[in-house]
Design an enzyme around this catalytic site. Structure first.
Site, PDB file in Angstrom:
ATOM      1  N   ASP A 118      -2.405   2.120  -4.679  1.00  0.00           N
ATOM      2  CA  ASP A 118      -3.647   2.445  -4.174  1.00  0.00           C
ATOM      3  C   ASP A 118      -4.649   1.683  -4.567  1.00  0.00           C
ATOM      4  O   ASP A 118      -4.401   0.750  -5.733  1.00  0.00           O
ATOM      5  CB  ASP A 118      -3.884   3.875  -4.443  1.00  0.00           C
ATOM      6  CG  ASP A 118      -2.954   4.867  -4.014  1.00  0.00           C
ATOM      7  OD1 ASP A 118      -2.369   4.573  -3.099  1.00  0.00           O
ATOM      8  OD2 ASP A 118      -2.823   5.939  -4.604  1.00  0.00           O
ATOM      9  N   HIS A 176       0.970  -1.134  -0.028  1.00  0.00           N
ATOM     10  CA  HIS A 176       0.079   0.015   0.094  1.00  0.00           C
ATOM     11  C   HIS A 176       0.846   1.317   0.009  1.00  0.00           C
ATOM     12  O   HIS A 176       0.217   2.367  -0.123  1.00  0.00           O
ATOM     13  CB  HIS A 176      -1.053   0.067   1.283  1.00  0.00           C
ATOM     14  CG  HIS A 176      -2.451   0.455   0.884  1.00  0.00           C
ATOM     15  ND1 HIS A 176      -2.545   1.267  -0.133  1.00  0.00           N
ATOM     16  CD2 HIS A 176      -3.644   0.327   1.520  1.00  0.00           C
ATOM     17  CE1 HIS A 176      -4.052   1.502  -0.358  1.00  0.00           C
ATOM     18  NE2 HIS A 176      -4.425   0.995   0.874  1.00  0.00           N
TER      19      HIS A 176
END
Lengths: 328, 461
Positions: free
Chosen positions: B436, B432
């Site tokens: 995204d 992450h």
């Protein structure tokens, strides 16, 4: 050769030195006359050498300490007896500020060749004022040697060396060993060096370092462990200050497992210093944490017999600690 | 009736001998406890000796005016007591006896000293003890070794083992809980040591556990120990340790996020059914579903280079090549070999490459090149029946796709009816920091789309 007790060996050593050198004098509370000290160490000396060389003092330890310094300055070899090691405290200023500093502050022009004798140690139901180990109070004072014998042979040899030394020597005698220990001691004129520890038993499995009563416990414990297959190296510290680092570190290196035993309180004892030295010098030879076995950190020594036994490091406690380390 | 003995009592400090000056009783006299029986004389004082017992004076054991040692039996008393041991020696307690009670507190200290000296005198022999070197064969109980504390070495053990070139894993500890002691390494026979032991620790920079099975076997022979309640403690072998290290690195360094989409792969199931027999015959390997997914993912990566990346010290590394790591499970371990330049392969080429790598993994023959350089991982979790899972990213990659089981399900059709469809869940784990949710979602949509396009035999080549 003659079988003699620890006490008799000390007396013999003093007697020989007084005969050898007329400048040797001895004094203290009840030391002179027919009494010859509360334990009888100086018994017969007044008769043999006269009241001028073996005499009583008032009950003022500060004066015993100071008188010895003064006598030393004018050429005598003074032996001052403190009736109990516990009673040294009023004389500490004389011992540290005067006796132990004399050579240094006069650039060696003046010496204080003194022996301060003091019976120490518990297990005699003496309570607080008659049982303490006070060596750590005076330990680490450059200029003041501290020695203590743990056998009759050493007792005679050490007291003779102490009397002949130009340094002030604090000579501790374990009062419980006075008549407990017997040994065949040679009549020869010998001295035991003041600055050497003594390996009294050799072994490969663990190293036990101690002095006084507990050293004798360790020697007996070593025999017990020997039957179990463990051989202990037992070292008598003998010279409490300065410490014989070489011998102590060598013995520690030999087995890598070190047990330090003292009758004194655990924290801040001579053993704490020995532990530090070994940790500094022998880290890569250590096979186990350095262990200390000592009295608890409470005032020594309880008068109650049960509590006194609890306080004291005895043979059983030493045996257990040694076994635990051997098995580690 | 019992015969008791009274001894010459302690008469004060430094008094070792005393004599009886006069008996105050006669043989045959009846006496009560504490009655004076004699006057004792030492060099200092005359003292009355009291009786410790009530009874009849049987016999005087010493003569008057003869010096005897303190503690010598002086008189026999026949007491009224029943039973008990005969001739129990008891010395009169001198603190009671001395009329001229010592004037000093310190006297009792001397008495204590004497008491012990008499009870258990110690003989010292300084010189012979110093010489008495012992060379005993210390027979140590060989405690069973348990790796728990055996793995912690004292400074002495470390130093000596290095000096002597000892592999400590081959030393049996004789210390507490199997600890290797200084003596163990001193007495260890270096000659008997097995040839340079393979280090169980895998290299750190590799991307995946890279051990050949030979060393796995070595480490498997490690000792199994038991706890007190019977649990077995089995030391992890080298590969397992490498996996563990890798997993911890992945989960602690990479902030994971997860997405799952479901895809209709009825077309692939159908295509495979039609072509698998022929494929096997022509190509020599079975046609599985897995290459279809690999192909679909590789195609999608071309459009979404952000997925084919690594996080490196606040930079994002976009990998030029698409090297697809594929998970291959053996009975013992999970291996993750790499299809290099996966975008260069057709479906049939992927099939063969995957087959090759899987065979090497099962045989324990993967080379370092086979397991290095992966840029993303596809894991065929469906092969063991999973329908949903959250993969742990293969560090330092940025994504791992779990391909779950293909299951038949009823799904609604656009015209309001139902149809039976072959559905599969695709579970994507992403780093992450780099990716995204939106990018991941779009990537998965493309994977889905790519999957739906397989329809014809010509797609296989």
């Amino acid at each position: 050769m003659a079988m003699m007790t620890y006490l008799e060996a000390i007396r013999k050593g003093i007697q020989e030195e007084m005969a050898r050198d007329e400048n040797v004098v001895i004094f203290g509370e009840d030391v002179g006359g027919v009494k010859g000290g509360v334990f009888g160490v100086t018994k017969g000396l007044a008769e043999e050498f006269g009241d001028d060389r073996c005499f009583n003092t008032p009950l003022t330890e500060g004066q015993i300490g100071g008188l010895a310094v003064g006598l030393g300055l004018v050429g005598f070899r003074a032996i001052g007896e403190f009736q109990f090691a516990d009673y040294i405290l009023p004389a500490v200023n004389q011992l540290i500020s005067e006796a132990s500093r004399m050579r240094y502050r006069t650039k060696g022009d003046w010496i204080a060749p003194i022996v301060y004798r003091a019976p120490y140690g518990g297990g005699v139901r003496g309570g607080l004022y008659h049982s303490q180990s006070t060596e750590k109070v005076l330990f680490g004072q450059p200029g003041l040697r501290i020695v203590t014998p743990s056998s009759p042979y050493d007792a005679k040899g050490l007291i003779k060396a102490a009397i002949r030394s130009d340094d002030p020597v604090l000579f501790y005698e374990h009062k419980r060993l006075y008549r407990l220990l017997k040994e065949d001691v040679t009549d020869e004129d010998y001295v035991v060096p003041l600055d050497k520890a003594n390996v009294v038993r050799e072994g490969e499995d663990i190293t036990v370092i101690g002095y006084g009563m507990v050293l004798n416990h360790a020697l007996k414990a070593a025999e017990t462990l020997s039957k179990e297959g463990y051989e202990a190296e037992v070292v008598d510290v003998r010279s409490l200050y300065p410490l014989d680092k070489e011998t102590l570190v060598k013995a520690a290196r030999k087995t890598g497992k070190v047990l330090l035993v003292t009758e004194d309180n655990l924290e801040g004892s001579i053993m704490s210093e020995i532990s530090a030295i070994i940790a500094e010098e022998a880290l890569f030879d250590l096979d186990a944490p350095i262990k200390r076995l000592a009295g608890p950190d409470s005032p020594s020594m309880p008068y109650s017999i049960a509590l006194e036994r609890e306080f004291l490091v005895d043979e059983e406690k030493v045996t257990n600690a040694m076994r635990e380390l051997a098995e580690f | 009736m019992t015969i008791k003995i009274i001894e010459m009592p302690h008469l004060g400090e430094s008094v070792t001998e005393a004599s009886i000056a006069v008996w105050l009783v006669s043989e045959g006299d009846r006496i009560e406890k504490y009655d004076p029986i004699a006057e004792a004389v030492s060099d200092k004082v005359t003292t009355e000796i009291p009786s410790n017992y009530s009874g009849v004076v049987k016999e005087f054991l010493i003569d008057v005016d003869t010096d005897v040692e303190i503690g010598t039996a002086i008189v026999k008393i026949e007491t009224d007591e029943e039973g008990g041991e005969d001739e129990t020696a008891v010395s009169a307690d001198s603190t009671d006896t001395q009329e001229e009670k010592s004037e000093e507190f310190t006297d009792h200290i001397n008495e204590e000293i004497d008491k012990e000296a008499k009870r258990r005198p110690m003989k010292r022999d300084t010189e012979s003890e110093a010489k008495g070197s012992t060379t005993s064969e210390s027979s140590k109980s060989s405690a069973s070794s348990s790796d728990g504390s055996a793995a912690r070495y004292s400074p002495a053990v470390m130093r000596i083992s290095q000096e002597r070139g000892i592999d400590l894993s081959q030393v049996e500890g004789s210390g507490k809980h199997g600890r290797i002691t200084r003596k163990d390494v001193l007495t260890f026979d270096v000659e008997s040591q097995q040839a340079p032991a393979e280090k169980a620790e895998p290299k750190q920079e590799t991307q995946s556990p890279q051990r050949d099975t030979k060393s796995a076997d070595t480490s498997k022979s490690a000792t199994v120990s038991r706890t007190s309640n019977g649990d077995e403690i089995v030391p992890a072998d080298g590969i397992r340790k490498a996996i563990a290290k890798k997993m911890v690195q992945s989960t602690t360094e990479i902030p994971h996020a997860w997405l799952m989409v479901e895809a209709d792969v009825s077309n692939i199931v159908k295509l495979r059914e039609q072509t698998k027999a022929m494929f096997k015959q022509q190509e020599g390997v079975s046609l599985s579903f897995f290459p279809f997914f690999v192909k679909a993912v590789v195609q999608a990566l071309k459009k979404h280079p952000i997925i084919n990346t690594s996080w490196d010290n606040n930079s994002i590394v976009y990998h030029k090549d698409i090297n697809m790591s594929v998970a291959v499970a053996t009975d013992e371990h999970l291996f993750v070999p790499v299809i290099h330049n996966a975008d260069h392969y057709s479906l049939s080429g992927l099939s063969k490459e995957i087959n090759r790598l899987a065979t090497l993994a099962r045989d324990g023959k993967l080379s370092n090149t086979d397991i290095q350089g992966g840029t993303m991982t596809i894991n065929n979790t469906g092969s063991f029946g999973s329908v949903q899972s959250m993969g742990i990213i293969n560090h330092p990659q940025a994504a791992i796709l779990q391909v779950e089981s293909i299951t038949k399900r009823f799904v609604p059709t656009e015209d309001g009816g139902f149809k039976a469809a072959d559905m599969v869940n695709l579970c994507l784990s992403i780093d992450h920091r780099i990716i995204d949710g939106l990018q991941a979602g779009r990537f998965l949509q493309d994977v889905k789309e790519n999957l739906s396009k397989f329809s014809d035999e010509s797609d296989l080549y």
